[in-house]
Design an enzyme around this catalytic site. Structure first.
Site, PDB file in Angstrom:
ATOM      1  N   GLU A 202      82.226  62.408  56.969  1.00 36.61           N
ATOM      2  CA  GLU A 202      82.244  61.154  57.707  1.00 36.61           C
ATOM      3  C   GLU A 202      82.285  59.977  56.738  1.00 36.61           C
ATOM      4  O   GLU A 202      81.584  59.973  55.722  1.00 36.61           O
ATOM      5  CB  GLU A 202      80.996  61.046  58.582  1.00 36.61           C
ATOM      6  CG  GLU A 202      80.910  59.762  59.387  1.00 36.61           C
ATOM      7  CD  GLU A 202      79.633  59.655  60.201  1.00 36.61           C
ATOM      8  OE1 GLU A 202      79.510  58.689  60.968  1.00 36.61           O
ATOM      9  OE2 GLU A 202      78.764  60.545  60.054  1.00 36.61           O
ATOM     10  N   ASN A 240      91.667  53.960  42.493  1.00 41.91           N
ATOM     11  CA  ASN A 240      90.363  54.295  41.924  1.00 41.91           C
ATOM     12  C   ASN A 240      90.500  54.618  40.438  1.00 41.91           C
ATOM     13  O   ASN A 240      91.509  55.172  39.997  1.00 41.91           O
ATOM     14  CB  ASN A 240      89.762  55.505  42.638  1.00 41.91           C
ATOM     15  CG  ASN A 240      88.898  55.101  43.810  1.00 41.91           C
ATOM     16  OD1 ASN A 240      88.406  53.985  43.882  1.00 41.91           O
ATOM     17  ND2 ASN A 240      88.722  56.018  44.740  1.00 41.91           N
ATOM     18  N   GLY A 465      40.706  42.825  36.332  1.00 41.63           N
ATOM     19  CA  GLY A 465      41.713  42.425  37.318  1.00 41.63           C
ATOM     20  C   GLY A 465      42.393  43.567  38.038  1.00 41.63           C
ATOM     21  O   GLY A 465      43.607  43.544  38.225  1.00 41.63           O
ATOM     22  N   ASN A 467      42.069  44.425  41.259  1.00 40.03           N
ATOM     23  CA  ASN A 467      42.596  43.906  42.523  1.00 40.03           C
ATOM     24  C   ASN A 467      43.770  42.965  42.278  1.00 40.03           C
ATOM     25  O   ASN A 467      44.708  42.912  43.073  1.00 40.03           O
ATOM     26  CB  ASN A 467      41.495  43.197  43.320  1.00 40.03           C
ATOM     27  CG  ASN A 467      40.693  44.163  44.174  1.00 40.03           C
ATOM     28  OD1 ASN A 467      41.257  44.966  44.912  1.00 40.03           O
ATOM     29  ND2 ASN A 467      39.375  44.097  44.061  1.00 40.03           N
ATOM     30  N   ARG A 519      29.868  22.024  36.864  1.00 39.70           N
ATOM     31  CA  ARG A 519      30.744  22.889  37.643  1.00 39.70           C
ATOM     32  C   ARG A 519      31.921  22.124  38.235  1.00 39.70           C
ATOM     33  O   ARG A 519      33.047  22.618  38.256  1.00 39.70           O
ATOM     34  CB  ARG A 519      29.939  23.567  38.753  1.00 39.70           C
ATOM     35  CG  ARG A 519      30.764  24.550  39.564  1.00 39.70           C
ATOM     36  CD  ARG A 519      29.907  25.467  40.399  1.00 39.70           C
ATOM     37  NE  ARG A 519      29.074  24.743  41.348  1.00 39.70           N
ATOM     38  CZ  ARG A 519      28.370  25.307  42.327  1.00 39.70           C
ATOM     39  NH1 ARG A 519      28.388  26.622  42.465  1.00 39.70           N
ATOM     40  NH2 ARG A 519      27.627  24.591  43.138  1.00 39.70           N
ATOM     41  N   MET A 544      33.889  35.631  38.479  1.00 42.23           N
ATOM     42  CA  MET A 544      32.429  35.632  38.462  1.00 42.23           C
ATOM     43  C   MET A 544      31.828  34.235  38.379  1.00 42.23           C
ATOM     44  O   MET A 544      30.930  33.955  37.582  1.00 42.23           O
ATOM     45  CB  MET A 544      31.927  36.498  37.295  1.00 42.23           C
ATOM     46  CG  MET A 544      32.495  37.901  37.280  1.00 42.23           C
ATOM     47  SD  MET A 544      32.226  38.799  38.834  1.00 42.23           S
ATOM     48  CE  MET A 544      30.459  39.026  38.780  1.00 42.23           C
ATOM     49  N   ILE A 546      30.553  31.022  41.163  1.00 38.57           N
ATOM     50  CA  ILE A 546      30.397  30.537  42.540  1.00 38.57           C
ATOM     51  C   ILE A 546      31.120  29.194  42.656  1.00 38.57           C
ATOM     52  O   ILE A 546      30.884  28.280  41.856  1.00 38.57           O
ATOM     53  CB  ILE A 546      28.908  30.362  42.907  1.00 38.57           C
ATOM     54  CG1 ILE A 546      28.171  31.703  42.773  1.00 38.57           C
ATOM     55  CG2 ILE A 546      28.781  29.817  44.331  1.00 38.57           C
ATOM     56  CD1 ILE A 546      28.637  32.766  43.725  1.00 38.57           C
ATOM     57  N   ASN A 561      38.780  35.961  49.326  1.00 43.54           N
ATOM     58  CA  ASN A 561      37.935  36.777  48.452  1.00 43.54           C
ATOM     59  C   ASN A 561      37.800  38.163  49.072  1.00 43.54           C
ATOM     60  O   ASN A 561      37.962  38.332  50.284  1.00 43.54           O
ATOM     61  CB  ASN A 561      36.551  36.147  48.296  1.00 43.54           C
ATOM     62  CG  ASN A 561      35.676  36.917  47.314  1.00 43.54           C
ATOM     63  OD1 ASN A 561      36.155  37.361  46.271  1.00 43.54           O
ATOM     64  ND2 ASN A 561      34.402  37.091  47.645  1.00 43.54           N
ATOM     65  N   HIS A 563      35.141  41.471  49.349  1.00 47.38           N
ATOM     66  CA  HIS A 563      33.737  41.849  49.148  1.00 47.38           C
ATOM     67  C   HIS A 563      33.587  43.336  49.436  1.00 47.38           C
ATOM     68  O   HIS A 563      34.145  43.854  50.414  1.00 47.38           O
ATOM     69  CB  HIS A 563      32.827  41.040  50.082  1.00 47.38           C
ATOM     70  CG  HIS A 563      31.373  41.329  49.888  1.00 47.38           C
ATOM     71  ND1 HIS A 563      30.668  40.871  48.796  1.00 47.38           N
ATOM     72  CD2 HIS A 563      30.492  42.058  50.634  1.00 47.38           C
ATOM     73  CE1 HIS A 563      29.417  41.289  48.876  1.00 47.38           C
ATOM     74  NE2 HIS A 563      29.279  42.011  49.985  1.00 47.38           N
ATOM     75  N   SER A 590      35.815  44.035  52.778  1.00 49.04           N
ATOM     76  CA  SER A 590      36.229  42.959  53.682  1.00 49.04           C
ATOM     77  C   SER A 590      36.935  41.878  52.884  1.00 49.04           C
ATOM     78  O   SER A 590      36.429  41.429  51.854  1.00 49.04           O
ATOM     79  CB  SER A 590      35.010  42.333  54.382  1.00 49.04           C
ATOM     80  OG  SER A 590      34.234  43.316  55.049  1.00 49.04           O
ATOM     81  N   ASP A 599      29.977  34.707  51.266  1.00 51.57           N
ATOM     82  CA  ASP A 599      30.433  35.834  52.094  1.00 51.57           C
ATOM     83  C   ASP A 599      30.318  35.554  53.583  1.00 51.57           C
ATOM     84  O   ASP A 599      29.969  36.447  54.379  1.00 51.57           O
ATOM     85  CB  ASP A 599      29.644  37.115  51.746  1.00 51.57           C
ATOM     86  CG  ASP A 599      29.840  37.545  50.303  1.00 51.57           C
ATOM     87  OD1 ASP A 599      30.918  37.251  49.743  1.00 51.57           O
ATOM     88  OD2 ASP A 599      28.919  38.152  49.732  1.00 51.57           O
ATOM     89  N   GLU A 628      40.231  48.755  48.654  1.00 57.99           N
ATOM     90  CA  GLU A 628      40.380  47.334  48.315  1.00 57.99           C
ATOM     91  C   GLU A 628      41.818  47.027  47.917  1.00 57.99           C
ATOM     92  O   GLU A 628      42.372  45.974  48.267  1.00 57.99           O
ATOM     93  CB  GLU A 628      39.441  46.952  47.169  1.00 57.99           C
ATOM     94  CG  GLU A 628      37.979  46.860  47.551  1.00 57.99           C
ATOM     95  CD  GLU A 628      37.107  46.449  46.374  1.00 57.99           C
ATOM     96  OE1 GLU A 628      37.650  46.196  45.279  1.00 57.99           O
ATOM     97  OE2 GLU A 628      35.868  46.384  46.540  1.00 57.99           O
TER      98      GLU A 628
END
Length: 655
Positions: A202, A240, A465, A467, A519, A544, A546, A561, A563, A590, A599, A628
């Site tokens: 075909e 061809n 790293g 994830n 910060r 790491m 906050i 993020n 968790h 999550s 969280d 994860e």
């Protein structure tokens, strides 16, 4: 590539190899092998004018009677050949590998029995049917009258193929039934033994792509997808040929598609050959049709060796040592190799003798080859149908030169290849002027437009790293993924994830939190770089620190993020310890939006794992990490595609 880990016995430049063949493919093989630190001399039989010029570079032509297998074996023993690389299909189908192997000479290439996958299209089609490899509907015929009758009544447009090797002249794609009947008559009577059996299948409509792989008889390592140009003239007009040009990698296939098709078309074939007692060692080439509309892949044919001119674009892209790859194939250690490729594009323009693939004049002098390589960076010219006559290169074959350029982008690669062609002078040569045009005008613009629509995402890390790797892998391998990972920022200069991101071609920045008075000043510096790169979303992957209320509010519902628990259970630190102490039977991970409260943001995706009897924090952590790497890319896709949005602080799914 580590020679120690793969068991190489020859680590010094003391090995001689023999390449069988005399075309552009064989010049490319000799060229690549000559650059190995393991190789002393590369012999090529019969070679060509290009390999004849390379004796100062440890490449030597040798005129062996290739049909006399005993003489070839004797030469290998005299020259202490470590292994033989067989380029063309004819010596493979004639059993050269069988004879040399029996004589104690290692060969990279399939046996006569395994090469049937190319040498007999009837065998190949039946093999695909036996092993559930998708291919066009077909029938094999040994009786011409039966074939003619089938063509008259076939419920689909057909392609007519001679089963045996026919030097590129054994396939006809007829426009109508009348042409198909004519093809049956001509192929069955004009090709001798090659036309004794006909395959009528075909006719599929779509885009063709070449997918090749190294094989050691059980493992396959797939190469970048390539596309060649079979017709003699621009616009895919004319008869061809063996191939008038090629480029790689082809944008027709995404990395994910290459992976899935290689399993179906290449790994399944190698597994099938092993099961049938004819293991395939060498390069397996699958000609793939990507069907219009469905994008379903079908195998059109197999070749049992490197394609020509695909070889001339794939080997320049191979970053690993070809000698080591071949040695691993011959010792069934391919699974131990990490075969690497340059993140570039290669294009080759074939310059052929006027009249090819029909009759053509020979003996015309060719000039400008050295000048082309000198004046255009990234260009290598592989010889095919050439000979060295004194100090002059002359054409002796149909396809004469393969002008190859390696550059950072496909447009640059094509442009510089044609720039190099302009330096080559010979009144007897012609070439196509539209190599890769379809990719440049159809696929690349679509990919670029798609890329512009992708949401630019940054990842913040502090460590290895893992994830981050999952996010990068998904974004780079799936062309439909709505996200581009554009930036990786770390607060630690020794974070291992920085090197991983850089290898993936992603911009990295180190912003040490200790260098700032507070910060907010630290986060303002991060924010400055995010804004400068046009970042729309941010993922925290082992970051790491906050984040302050100021940063979270500015990037509200834009920061994700992950968790390691099923929130709202076990927030904060030591989630696995808390889960084990609580005696829960399931836990997981999550992915959630980041708010000022730790969280506490809306949950986008959760994945569940069982808590097993005897679990420790370490074993549970490893099991959660595995999900994860699925959950984070999925959550980012849902958010950046707009499938989920936040309304009044709650997640809303759009239908």
């Amino acid at each position: 590539v580590s020679t120690q880990s793969t068991g190489f016995l020859h680590s010094t430049m003391s090995n001689n190899v023999l390449v069988v063949g005399g075309g552009g493919r064989e010049h490319a093989l000799a060229w690549k092998l000559s650059r190995s630190t393991h190789v002393s001399k590369v012999y090529v039989s019969p070679g060509n004018g290009g390999t004849a010029l390379c004796s100062p570079l440890n490449i030597f032509n040798v005129d062996l009677p290739l049909q006399n297998h005993e003489r070839v074996a004797q030469f290998c023993q005299e020259k202490r050949i470590q292994f033989v690389v067989v380029g063309p299909e004819q010596p493979l189908s004639e059993g050269l590998v069988n004879y040399l192997s029996a004589a104690g000479v290692k060969c990279f290439g399939p046996t006569k029995e395994a090469s049937m996958i190319e040498a007999s299209k009837a065998f190949s089609k039946d093999f695909m049917a036996r092993h559930n490899i998708p291919t066009a509907a077909y029938r094999n015929f040994t009786n011409k009258e039966d074939a003619l009758q089938f063509v008259r009544t076939a419920p689909f447009p057909v392609v007519v193929k001679a089963s045996g090797l026919a030097a590129g002249k054994g396939v006809v794609v007829p426009k109508d039934v009348e042409e198909a009947l004519k093809a049956v008559e001509e192929l069955s009577s004009g090709l001798g033994k090659a036309g004794e059996t006909l395959v009528i299948e075909e006719r599929l409509e779509g885009e063709e792509v070449s997918l090749l792989a190294f094989s050691d008889g059980q493992t396959v390592i797939v190469m970048p997808p390539a596309q060649d140009h079979k017709r003699a003239h621009d616009g895919d007009e004319g008869p061809n040929t063996g191939g008038m040009g090629a480029y790689a990698p082809s944008p027709l296939l995404s990395a994910e598609e290459v992976k899935s098709i290689s399993k179906i078309a290449l790994q399944r074939a190698v597994d099938g050959m092993k099961k049938e007692g004819i293991p395939f060692v060498g390069v397996l080439y699958a000609g793939i049709m990507i069907q219009n509309g469905t994008r379903a892949p079908y195998v059109l044919e197999y070749n049992c060796r490197f394609g020509d001119p695909e070889c001339q674009v794939l080997l320049p892209l191979l970053k690993s040592d070809l000698y080591e790859v071949i040695d691993a194939c011959l010792s069934q250690r391919l699974h131990l190799l990490d075969v690497k490729w340059f993140n570039k594009y290669a294009s080759t323009v074939v310059m052929a003798s006027k009249g090819y693939p029909g009759a053509y004049a020979k003996g015309h002098a060719i000039t400008g080859i050295d000048m082309a390589c000198k004046e255009v960076d990234g260009v290598t010219i592989f010889h095919a149908g050439t000979s060295l006559d004194g100090a002059s290169i002359k054409n002796t074959g149909g396809r004469v030169l393969a002008v190859t350029s390696v550059q950072n982008t496909l447009p640059e690669s094509v442009s510089s290849a044609y720039q190099a062609v302009s330096f080559v002078t010979c009144e007897a040569l012609f070439y196509r002027k539209d190599i890769a045009n379809r990719a440049l005008t159809k696929y690349l613009p679509a990919l670029e437009a798609q890329k512009k629509q992708k949401k630019k995402t940054a990842i913040l890390i502090s460590g290895s790293g893992t994830n981050m790797e999952a996010l990068i892998k998904k974004a780079s391998s799936d062309r439909n993924y709505p996200t581009e990972i554009a930036l990786v920022i770390s607060n630690k200069e020794d974070a291992k994830g920085l090197e991983k991101a850089a290898k993936a071609g992603i911009k990295t920045i180190v912003i040490k939190h200790q260098s700032f008075p507070d910060r907010k000043a630290f986060e303002m510096e991060i924010d400055k770089h995010l804004e400068a790169e046009g970042i729309e979303f941010v993922c925290l992957a082992g970051f790491m620190r906050i984040l302050s209320a100021w940063f979270v509010e500015k990037w509200k519902y834009k920061v994700l993020n992950i968790h390691p628990s099923l929130l709202p259970s076990f927030k904060g630190m030591h989630a696995h310890k808390l889960a084990l102490e609580a005696g829960v039977r399931v836990t997981g991970c999550s992915v959630h939006f980041v708010l000022a409260e730790v969280d506490a943001g809306p949950i986008i995706v959760q994945k569940v794992v069982d808590v097993m009897p005897g679990d420790t924090e370490e074993t549970l952590s490893e099991r959660v990490k595995s999900v994860e790497h699925i959950a984070f890319p999925l959550a980012l896709e849902l958010v950046t595609s707009g499938e989920v949005v936040v309304v009044d602080g709650k997640l809303v799914w759009r239908q």
